[in-house]
Design an enzyme around this catalytic site. Sequence first.
Site, mmCIF file in Angstrom:
data_model
loop_
_atom_site.group_PDB
_atom_site.id
_atom_site.type_symbol
_atom_site.label_atom_id
_atom_site.label_comp_id
_atom_site.label_asym_id
_atom_site.label_seq_id
_atom_site.Cartn_x
_atom_site.Cartn_y
_atom_site.Cartn_z
ATOM 1 N N ASN A 38 -75.980 18.366 -67.794
ATOM 2 C CA ASN A 38 -76.022 18.061 -66.344
ATOM 3 C C ASN A 38 -75.862 19.031 -65.588
ATOM 4 O OD1 ASN A 38 -73.595 16.159 -64.341
ATOM 5 N ND2 ASN A 38 -75.637 17.019 -63.746
ATOM 6 N N THR A 65 -58.521 13.296 -47.437
ATOM 7 C CA THR A 65 -59.475 14.363 -46.886
ATOM 8 C C THR A 65 -60.844 14.001 -47.357
ATOM 9 O OG1 THR A 65 -57.625 15.918 -46.175
ATOM 10 C CG2 THR A 65 -60.150 16.515 -46.314
ATOM 11 N N LEU A 70 -82.039 13.017 -64.191
ATOM 12 C CA LEU A 70 -82.537 13.180 -62.658
ATOM 13 C C LEU A 70 -83.492 14.318 -62.815
ATOM 14 C CD1 LEU A 70 -82.810 12.351 -59.739
ATOM 15 C CD2 LEU A 70 -80.907 14.029 -59.316
#
Length: 576
Positions: free
Chosen positions: A80, A343, A51
């Site tokens: 990354n 959560t 990306l």
Amino acid sequence: MCSVFSIFNIKNSVPALRTQGIRLSAKLRHRGPDWSGVYENDHTLMIHERLSIVGVENGAQPLYSIDPDHADKRHVLAVNGEIYNHQQLEASLKTPHSFTTRSDCEVILALYKEEGTAFLNKLHGMFAFTLYDEAKDRYFIARDPIGIIPLYIGHDAHGQFYVASEMKALTDVCDTVEIFPPGHYLISHDDKGQPCGKIQRYYKRDWKSYTPLFTTPQKPPAITTENEAVDAINTSLTDAVKSHLMTDVPYAVLLSGGLDSSIIAAITKQFIERRIGCNEQSKAWWPQLHTFSVGLKDAPDLAAAQTVADHINSVHHCVTYTEQEGIDVLYDVIYHLETYDVTTIRASVPMYLMARKIRAMGIKMVLSGEGSDELFGGYLYFHKAPNAREFHEETVRKLDKLHMYDCLRANKSMMAWSIEARVPFLDYNFIDTAMHIDPQLKMITENKMEKYLLRKAFEPLLPESVVWRQKEQFSDGVGYSWIDRLQSFAETEIKDSVFAKAAIRFPYNTPQTKEAYLYRELFEQCFPNSSAIATVPSGKSVACSTPEALLWDKTLQQCIDPSGRAMANVHKSSYY
């Protein structure tokens, strides 16, 4: 942001593994849709899905060191992440190096050549990487201090060693998978050729221990007064946000309307007109700040976010969703998150839906507010902390676990739609600033609400209603009926007779509620591997606290719902 996929200690046919590796790496292509790169030799396979955020035109990976005299003895790197201080690191190199790209990560190769593995604490950023040294047939793996970037490892039946940015690339081929811990590194063998193979910690801080930092006369707290703390917080966080604006693509800020995201947005607005990547020497390519909020119709977060956006004059985008739209993507969210934590899933659904809208507008990078509550004791159960020592030790525990909760949520919810999430509160230097404040100053008292110091530090930048807004967990703030609807949906999906046998069906990490049972079922549909199940932390802690903090108050021990609203006598709109 990208993905890495590597296989080391190869014993099978490399051409066959290459085909298989490309297929497995393709499962991570949502993390890097812009380009794919492959390196192989007889012992190693490294695949990178890119990306492009910095050095868009020429930063494709894997990256290679260039040595004209020994062209066949390359160092190969797949990263990354982002290294925010790469320009300073390049300037500090002891010997000249030839850089072939504008990638912020290429400096890692030069540092490795000069220092071996000793440079990790110099990296100011978020990262997980694999590096292969051809000359020594050696691999080197490392992950950033807090675990902003995910990383997993595994072994197959042949003893081959796998590394990947997400677990989904490993579970089809590995007998075992596990999380590679934050702040650690692994090197296969030393310079003398002796095997190492042990994961080692490199990130060590004096604030990890309360006693030597805060109670011995020889080493007093670094920041002991309120005024000093407020000034340090303002300066350090402003610097952190500025450094995180290094980008060559359009970006935005996630603005929930809570204190943390509002501060990040307000600081970002101060630097929007100049390009940070060239030291503000040129005008910004995108000189308007875009902000995004998400929630059910009439959610408290949406109103607060609009108030902040109007105050700082951002181009604001309000993303709404329905309860049914959220329920419809539960499976997809759990597949991308790789967790069954209640959560995390509750909060990730709206974030995942918002990310899709953000990507549709051509934005590839966002700033977010994760990490503040762990640094400053912002969760409502910190009201129950009995003393400064307990308060501080709980913040340390929360930081140590953050990679399994909020970091995981922010990274994977956004990366599901190829968006990089940056978290300035977890900046290397700001963490040190925040954790060197005397915890007595962070304590919640009758006159000082949670995160009082942070509120004071940025009070001039924000509306009073936001500066002094009570902590609202994201899954509550998007609309109180969101959690209620999830619970009622689980109630209809999971029959009483089925739930009664939860301990038999799930003997490890047995779900305590039907909602948790539902998420566990969906998770195991995606990842049936038994070791994958063990990568998720225990779900027995309540109100977002750790087991040690449950001893603070009986009400914490009696509540099994992790919502902030479950904090009786603390949350203004609690369940009770």
